[in-house]
Design a protein around this motif. Sequence first.
Motif, PDB file in Angstrom:
ATOM      1  N   UNK A 158       0.687  -1.029   0.102  1.00 25.35           N
ATOM      2  CA  UNK A 158       0.006  -0.135   0.015  1.00 25.35           C
ATOM      3  C   UNK A 158       0.890   1.263  -0.280  1.00 25.35           C
ATOM      4  N   UNK A 159       0.217   2.496  -0.187  1.00 29.69           N
ATOM      5  CA  UNK A 159       0.730   3.766  -0.321  1.00 29.69           C
ATOM      6  C   UNK A 159       0.110   4.267   0.966  1.00 29.69           C
ATOM      7  N   UNK A 160       1.035   5.033   1.906  1.00 31.46           N
ATOM      8  CA  UNK A 160       0.538   5.848   3.146  1.00 31.46           C
ATOM      9  C   UNK A 160       0.761   7.129   2.830  1.00 31.46           C
ATOM     10  N   UNK A 161       0.000   7.923   3.080  1.00 26.76           N
ATOM     11  CA  UNK A 161       0.126   9.482   2.786  1.00 26.76           C
ATOM     12  C   UNK A 161      -0.332  10.295   4.104  1.00 26.76           C
ATOM     13  N   UNK A 162       0.715  11.140   4.576  1.00 26.25           N
ATOM     14  CA  UNK A 162       0.198  11.920   5.418  1.00 26.25           C
ATOM     15  C   UNK A 162       0.614  13.504   5.226  1.00 26.25           C
ATOM     16  N   UNK A 163      -0.422  14.432   5.782  1.00 21.10           N
ATOM     17  CA  UNK A 163       0.010  15.756   5.483  1.00 21.10           C
ATOM     18  C   UNK A 163       0.723  16.381   6.513  1.00 21.10           C
ATOM     19  N   UNK A 164       1.762  16.985   6.477  1.00 18.38           N
ATOM     20  CA  UNK A 164       2.593  17.268   7.754  1.00 18.38           C
ATOM     21  C   UNK A 164       2.903  18.952   7.652  1.00 18.38           C
ATOM     22  N   UNK A 165       3.553  19.388   8.535  1.00 16.88           N
ATOM     23  CA  UNK A 165       3.969  20.700   8.446  1.00 16.88           C
ATOM     24  C   UNK A 165       4.866  21.030   7.370  1.00 16.88           C
ATOM     25  N   UNK A 166       5.700  19.884   6.982  1.00 15.44           N
ATOM     26  CA  UNK A 166       6.658  20.080   5.934  1.00 15.44           C
ATOM     27  C   UNK A 166       6.010  19.876   4.642  1.00 15.44           C
ATOM     28  N   UNK A 167       4.715  19.384   4.461  1.00 12.75           N
ATOM     29  CA  UNK A 167       4.113  19.141   3.334  1.00 12.75           C
ATOM     30  C   UNK A 167       3.491  17.781   3.353  1.00 12.75           C
ATOM     31  N   UNK A 168       3.189  17.127   1.978  1.00 11.90           N
ATOM     32  CA  UNK A 168       2.689  15.973   2.022  1.00 11.90           C
ATOM     33  C   UNK A 168       3.892  14.895   2.000  1.00 11.90           C
ATOM     34  N   UNK A 169       3.693  13.534   2.553  1.00 13.86           N
ATOM     35  CA  UNK A 169       4.835  12.708   2.652  1.00 13.86           C
ATOM     36  C   UNK A 169       4.201  11.245   2.437  1.00 13.86           C
ATOM     37  N   UNK A 170       4.890  10.542   1.605  1.00 15.35           N
ATOM     38  CA  UNK A 170       4.217   9.271   1.148  1.00 15.35           C
ATOM     39  C   UNK A 170       5.174   8.089   1.398  1.00 15.35           C
ATOM     40  N   UNK A 171       4.987   7.060   1.820  1.00 14.10           N
ATOM     41  CA  UNK A 171       5.714   5.849   2.081  1.00 14.10           C
ATOM     42  C   UNK A 171       4.985   4.586   1.585  1.00 14.10           C
ATOM     43  N   UNK A 172       5.573   3.459   1.272  1.00 14.43           N
ATOM     44  CA  UNK A 172       5.136   2.228   0.799  1.00 14.43           C
ATOM     45  C   UNK A 172       5.435   1.128   1.825  1.00 14.43           C
ATOM     46  N   UNK A 173       4.290   0.369   2.287  1.00 20.84           N
ATOM     47  CA  UNK A 173       4.694  -0.925   3.174  1.00 20.84           C
ATOM     48  C   UNK A 173       3.492  -1.715   2.969  1.00 20.84           C
ATOM     49  N   UNK A 174       4.056  -3.052   3.323  1.00 21.86           N
ATOM     50  CA  UNK A 174       2.985  -4.148   3.227  1.00 21.86           C
ATOM     51  C   UNK A 174       1.877  -4.075   4.628  1.00 21.86           C
ATOM     52  N   UNK A 175       0.829  -4.443   4.546  1.00 21.94           N
ATOM     53  CA  UNK A 175      -0.129  -4.264   5.627  1.00 21.94           C
ATOM     54  C   UNK A 175      -0.908  -5.743   5.652  1.00 21.94           C
ATOM     55  N   UNK A 176      -1.604  -6.131   6.748  1.00 23.14           N
ATOM     56  CA  UNK A 176      -2.515  -7.215   6.517  1.00 23.14           C
ATOM     57  C   UNK A 176      -3.646  -6.687   7.484  1.00 23.14           C
ATOM     58  N   UNK A 177      -4.728  -7.521   6.905  1.00 25.01           N
ATOM     59  CA  UNK A 177      -6.145  -7.339   7.808  1.00 25.01           C
ATOM     60  C   UNK A 177      -5.845  -7.871   9.164  1.00 25.01           C
ATOM     61  N   UNK A 178      -6.390  -7.235  10.223  1.00 29.32           N
ATOM     62  CA  UNK A 178      -6.125  -7.650  11.415  1.00 29.32           C
ATOM     63  C   UNK A 178      -7.067  -8.805  11.911  1.00 29.32           C
ATOM     64  N   UNK A 179      -6.258 -10.040  12.031  1.00 25.07           N
ATOM     65  CA  UNK A 179      -6.978 -10.958  12.238  1.00 25.07           C
ATOM     66  C   UNK A 179      -8.020 -11.380  13.468  1.00 25.07           C
ATOM     67  N   UNK A 180      -8.047 -10.435  14.426  1.00 22.25           N
ATOM     68  CA  UNK A 180      -8.966 -10.253  15.418  1.00 22.25           C
ATOM     69  C   UNK A 180     -10.304  -9.493  15.042  1.00 22.25           C
ATOM     70  N   UNK A 181     -10.342  -9.059  14.002  1.00 22.58           N
ATOM     71  CA  UNK A 181     -11.178  -8.268  13.403  1.00 22.58           C
ATOM     72  C   UNK A 181     -12.220  -8.519  12.296  1.00 22.58           C
ATOM     73  N   UNK A 182     -13.185  -8.163  11.967  1.00 20.13           N
ATOM     74  CA  UNK A 182     -13.993  -8.819  10.695  1.00 20.13           C
ATOM     75  C   UNK A 182     -14.311  -7.553  10.038  1.00 20.13           C
ATOM     76  N   UNK A 183     -13.746  -6.366  10.498  1.00 21.69           N
ATOM     77  CA  UNK A 183     -14.021  -5.141   9.782  1.00 21.69           C
ATOM     78  C   UNK A 183     -12.992  -4.869   8.696  1.00 21.69           C
TER      79      UNK A 183
END
Length: 214
Positions: free
Chosen positions: A25-50
Amino acid sequence: MRQNPSFAMTDVAEIRRVIDAHPWVTIVSGTDAGLVASHYAVLLDPARDDLTIVGHVGRPDDLIHGLGESELLVVVQGPHGYISPGWYGDGPAVPTWNFVSVHLRGIPEILTPSENLDVLERLVDRFESGMAQPRPMWQAPNDEDFVRKLERGTVGFRLTPTHVTAKRKLSQNRPAEVVDTIIERLDAGDSPYADPRLADEMRRARDTMRAARS
């Protein structure tokens, strides 16, 4: 992502399927320095069904994103590809791009070191499971010192999104016979734009629409 009612995905099970199948996935945040983006792997939380996901960022990306302090956007990109106007028939037409995408927005919760370690282990297990000889995180030559040092270099998070936009733009606005032709072309493999995964997504959308109409 601008939403269109004709292309909206609202079924949680379907959105979970897309996230599970496309964990990079791409992770995007708005910061005081402007927009930043990073790329990482994620998983669905196995303890949740949402739509809660878990993952990690490497230090110092946690500080760059202000992880846990402000809202961030996670972009999940599913299958996508070019659709030629030649696949529409003889009438006037222009090309388009079909795609499936999910946007998750919210303020993440920072995981404890033990929770983060569990997520890291499950990430390795998830992707190593497809290997002929899987190599789990704790398997030699990795030792405990190595694994603990790895964990300390990352920050785990859990995101329960407060806003979700999911969209599949898959030619639902085209006549049924045109949709069938596009699926055939994507499956055929006789063009540089052939993509069986995108064809499968189109079949799912088509069959869902036809079932709803009947």
